[in-house]
Design a protein around this motif. Structure first.
Motif, short mmCIF file in Angstrom:
data_model
loop_
_atom_site.label_atom_id
_atom_site.label_comp_id
_atom_site.label_asym_id
_atom_site.label_seq_id
_atom_site.Cartn_x
_atom_site.Cartn_y
_atom_site.Cartn_z
N LYS A 277 0.70 -1.28 -0.20
CA LYS A 277 -0.14 0.46 -0.22
C LYS A 277 0.81 1.42 -0.40
O LYS A 277 1.69 0.94 0.98
CB LYS A 277 -0.94 0.20 1.07
CG LYS A 277 -1.81 -1.41 1.17
CD LYS A 277 -2.66 -1.11 2.50
CE LYS A 277 -3.23 -2.52 3.17
NZ LYS A 277 -4.15 -2.45 4.33
N SER A 278 0.58 1.79 -0.76
CA SER A 278 1.51 3.26 -1.40
C SER A 278 1.37 3.95 0.43
O SER A 278 2.36 5.08 0.11
CB SER A 278 1.21 4.10 -2.09
OG SER A 278 0.10 4.43 -2.28
N SER A 279 0.59 3.81 1.31
CA SER A 279 0.25 4.70 2.66
C SER A 279 1.72 4.55 3.08
O SER A 279 1.83 4.73 4.27
CB SER A 279 -0.95 4.78 2.98
OG SER A 279 -1.64 2.96 3.27
N THR A 317 -3.54 -3.77 -2.47
CA THR A 317 -2.39 -2.61 -3.05
C THR A 317 -1.87 -2.09 -4.31
O THR A 317 -2.88 -2.36 -5.19
CB THR A 317 -1.26 -4.49 -3.09
OG1 THR A 317 -1.64 -4.63 -4.10
CG2 THR A 317 -0.80 -5.09 -1.44
N ALA A 319 0.47 -0.62 -5.16
CA ALA A 319 2.19 -0.07 -5.50
C ALA A 319 3.28 -0.94 -5.89
O ALA A 319 3.46 -2.12 -3.91
CB ALA A 319 2.86 1.24 -5.00
N GLN A 347 9.53 4.50 0.62
CA GLN A 347 7.88 4.72 0.40
C GLN A 347 7.99 5.11 -0.59
O GLN A 347 8.15 6.06 -1.32
CB GLN A 347 7.40 5.05 1.52
CG GLN A 347 5.41 5.73 1.01
CD GLN A 347 5.33 6.55 2.14
OE1 GLN A 347 5.78 6.95 3.37
NE2 GLN A 347 4.05 6.86 2.30
N VAL A 348 7.15 4.47 -1.28
CA VAL A 348 6.73 4.28 -3.09
C VAL A 348 5.08 5.21 -3.00
O VAL A 348 4.83 5.16 -2.87
CB VAL A 348 6.74 3.14 -4.09
CG1 VAL A 348 8.40 2.81 -3.45
CG2 VAL A 348 5.53 1.44 -3.13
N ASN A 349 5.56 5.85 -5.05
CA ASN A 349 3.90 6.38 -4.32
C ASN A 349 3.06 5.44 -5.72
O ASN A 349 3.27 4.30 -5.97
CB ASN A 349 4.57 7.85 -5.56
CG ASN A 349 5.81 8.49 -5.65
OD1 ASN A 349 5.26 9.43 -4.53
ND2 ASN A 349 6.62 9.05 -5.95
N PRO A 350 1.99 6.00 -5.56
CA PRO A 350 1.29 5.06 -5.99
C PRO A 350 1.38 4.85 -7.03
O PRO A 350 1.03 5.44 -8.37
CB PRO A 350 -0.74 5.98 -5.55
CG PRO A 350 -0.54 6.83 -5.03
CD PRO A 350 1.04 7.16 -5.16
N GLU A 352 3.50 2.96 -8.92
CA GLU A 352 4.63 2.98 -8.74
C GLU A 352 5.35 1.52 -9.10
O GLU A 352 4.99 0.14 -9.00
CB GLU A 352 5.30 3.61 -7.75
CG GLU A 352 7.28 3.60 -8.26
CD GLU A 352 7.95 4.18 -7.46
OE1 GLU A 352 8.44 4.24 -7.33
OE2 GLU A 352 7.75 5.04 -6.41
#
Length: 642
Positions: A277-279, A317, A319, A347-350, A352
């Motif tokens: 999850k990008s969050s 999920t 990303a 941390q990755v972006n939505p 990605e």
């Protein structure tokens, strides 16, 4: 509609000094007094090729109804007008010839020495007139009397001739009888356009050697005209369904391929890593896999899902973090090879590293187009597999039957006696290698001796087993050169050309043979000299094979490139194909001659990957192309670096 006329004066003298042309201006003057429109007039010397070139240019334009020539119809050594024109005629007009001779014989018995010809080429009437002013006037008076020439042109255009018939019927009783007879004859031959029957121009092999042709009856045509005649005569083979497998390489698609659904069908990853999850912030997470978690369920908090490139993301999920951006923390105690916990280092972006559904192809998208080739590069076959096609419709790939002719050649597999003076058959092995290297199936018909029955049998077998027949040798003027006679006299074939203004390869022959089905099969008879055979194979046969196999017109010929000559090359009166090595230095292509260019020197093609196209040498222009100049070349093999 006025009759469109061109006038051709044939005279060595007048071609050098137009003021000496007396008969041409007389024709124009007489035509101007009648409903004719002069389109063009020109003067050529007594040269067969130049006479034919002028007439074919006018006829092919479709803008000329009548061609009148003057000069070159007698018994002088240079008088060749009848020979030049007669081979071009599709329908001979023997009645017009009789009319011209009759009109002249009423004036002088020397008219018997005139050799006029007349007939149609496509929708154009061609009539030859003598060179003298007096004879020209007499002949034109006969042609214009009672509208004979006008009537002929109208019928050739597709008219009915009703006006002429009405005029004849309204004249005197004798004229009425004559008109009735003419009308009855008119209905007998209908005046409609018939499909020209194959013309037999070849020598009769049953005649004595001394009676054979000394000059080929087949007109020399240009390189461009030869390519056009081939293209106009070739029709792609029927289509067939074939399974999508590696053997599909070399075929051409006969249908458009559309995507049956979205690809990818769901969110998938473009890298190896972990679906997250990008969050989620960077930290340590428990690892789930396809063995421990279902894609239809959202991963619990504190977990991430290990995923390989192309794999579908689990629900919840959005990303993917790359493997390179993680660190192994621990493994399972019961299976130390399996990851237990992994630390994410970023941390990755939505979205990605995620491919959206349909981002490659959407349902209904065109994946491959009809006419595309299935190449050995693999992209087309991969695309078919990607969209789930198990079979596909393609154009059939032609099967080629090859044969060599001549009593003087022997097969490489045989063992001649040491004193044998025969020559090895070079052409069949080299052509078979070239064909099979391109993916074509070959039927080897062997060496055919110089016997009519043997030629007939070989060609018949080729027609049964192959889609195109390819022979070498037997195309020149020798008494044992039997290909053209057999094609025309035993198979009712049409020789579309028997000579081409190219070097090497002047006697190259292209013909089609009719089948019981109403279709035809093509036959190429290439010269016997090995270099000539290979060059003309690349120049003329490959485009025919490609069109048979459904290749688009724009791709039928081998590719051409601009090259820089590394040596000067002399020009010939014919279009010449100079064998070269094409090399790239990273910025431009350079052409290096392979050396001696004799038509028998097959070694000039060893390692060659190109044919430099040298234009015909024109009178008054440069006789060579110098080193450093750029010319066009046909690519026949892979280009390499210097």
């Amino acid at each position: 509609m006025s009759i469109r006329v061109t006038v051709l004066t044939v005279s060595d003298t007048a071609s050098s000094d137009s003021n000496s042309d007396k008969s041409g201006p007389v024709i124009k003057e007489i035509l101007n007094q009648n409903p004719y429109r002069l389109v063009e007039s020109t003067i050529v010397p007594d040269e067969v090729i130049l006479i034919q070139k002028a007439i074919k240019g006018w006829v092919d334009s479709g803008e000329v109804d009548l061609v009148l020539t003057t000069g070159g119809t007698g018994f002088g050594v240079r008088d060749r007008t009848p020979e030049a024109i007669s081979v071009l005629l599709e329908r001979e007009a023997s009645g017009i010839v009789h009319l011209l001779l009759s009109a002249s014989l009423q004036k002088t018995p020397f008219a018997a020495l005139s050799r006029p010809v007349a007939g149609t080429i496509k929708n154009t009437l061609v009539i030859t007139l003598p060179g003298s002013v007096k004879a020209v006037k007499e002949n034109l008076d006969a042609l214009l009397a009672d509208g004979v020439m006008d009537h002929a042109v109208e019928l050739i255009r597709g008219g009915t001739g009703n006006q002429v018939h009405a005029k004849l019927l309204s004249s005197s009783d004798n004229s009425s009888d004559r008109a009735h007879t003419h009308h009855r004859n008119h209905h007998h031959h209908h005046h409609d356009h018939q499909v020209p029957q194959p013309r037999v121009l070849s020598q009769d092999p049953s005649l004595a050697v001394s009676a054979r042709h000394r000059i080929s009856p087949y007109p020399i045509i240009s390189y461009e005209d030869a390519l056009k005649r081939i293209s106009d005569s070739i029709v792609p083979l029927p289509t067939v369904k074939r399974p999508v497998e590696p053997s599909l390489t070399g075929f051409v698609l006969a249908e458009d391929i559309f995507s049956p659904s979205d690809f990818p069908p769901a969110h998938t990853t473009s890298v190896d890593g972990y679906a997250v999850k990008s969050s989620n912030s960077a930290g340590t997470y428990k690892v789930l896999t396809s063995k421990t978690h279902s894609l239809s369920q959202e991963p619990p908090d504190g977990t991430i899902y290990r995923i390989n490139t192309g794999g579908q993301l689990p629900v919840g999920t959005d990303a993917v973090i790359m493997v390179e951006d993680t660190r192994l923390v621990s493994t399972h105690s019961e299976d130390e090879g399996e990851e237990n916990q992994v630390e994410t280092l970023a941390q990755v972006n939505p979205g990605e590293n995620v491919r959206d559904p349909g981002s490659d192809l959407r349902r209904g998208d065109l994946a491959l187009q009809k006419g595309e080739r299935i190449t050995s590069a693999g992209g087309e076959l991969g695309t078919l597999a990607f969209v789930g096609r198990k079979e596909v419709e393609v154009f059939n790939k032609p099967v080629v039957a090859i044969l060599s002719t001549g009593n003087e050649i022997i097969d490489l597999k045989s063992f001649p006696s040491p004193d044998s003076c025969s020559s090895w058959d070079t052409n069949r092995p080299s052509l078979q290698a070239a064909l099979e290297g391109m993916g074509y199936e070959v039927v080897d018909l062997g060496i055919v001796p110089d016997e009519i029955d043997a030629h007939v049998s070989a060609i018949r077998t080729g027609l049964e087993k192959a889609d195109l027949i390819l022979s070498t040798g037997g195309t020149s003027m020798g008494p044992s050169d039997l290909l053209k006679p057999v094609i025309e006299r035993h198979f009712n074939g049409s020789v579309h050309f028997g000579r081409v203004a190219v070097k090497p390869g002047k006697p190259t022959t292209f013909a089609t043979i009719p089948l019981a089905s109403g279709k035809t099969k093509p036959l190429f008879a290439l010269p016997g000299n090995p270099a000539s055979a290979l060059v003309t194979f690349h120049v003329f046969v490959i485009p025919a094979l490609r069109k048979l196999g459904g290749w688009p017109e724009r791709l039928a010929q081998l590719p051409r490139v601009q090259v820089e000559l590394q040596t000067s090359m002399r020009l010939d009166p014919r279009t010449e194909f100079h064998r070269v090595f094409i090399r790239s230095d990273g910025s431009k292509l350079k052409a290096f001659s392979t050396g001696g260019q004799r038509s028998s020197r097959v070694a000039s093609l060893s390692g060659a990957n190109g044919l430099v196209i040298l234009p015909q040498c024109q009178k008054g222009s440069s006789e060579s192309i110098e080193k450093g100049e750029k010319v066009e070349a046909i690519v026949i093999s892979e280009i390499q670096m210097i």
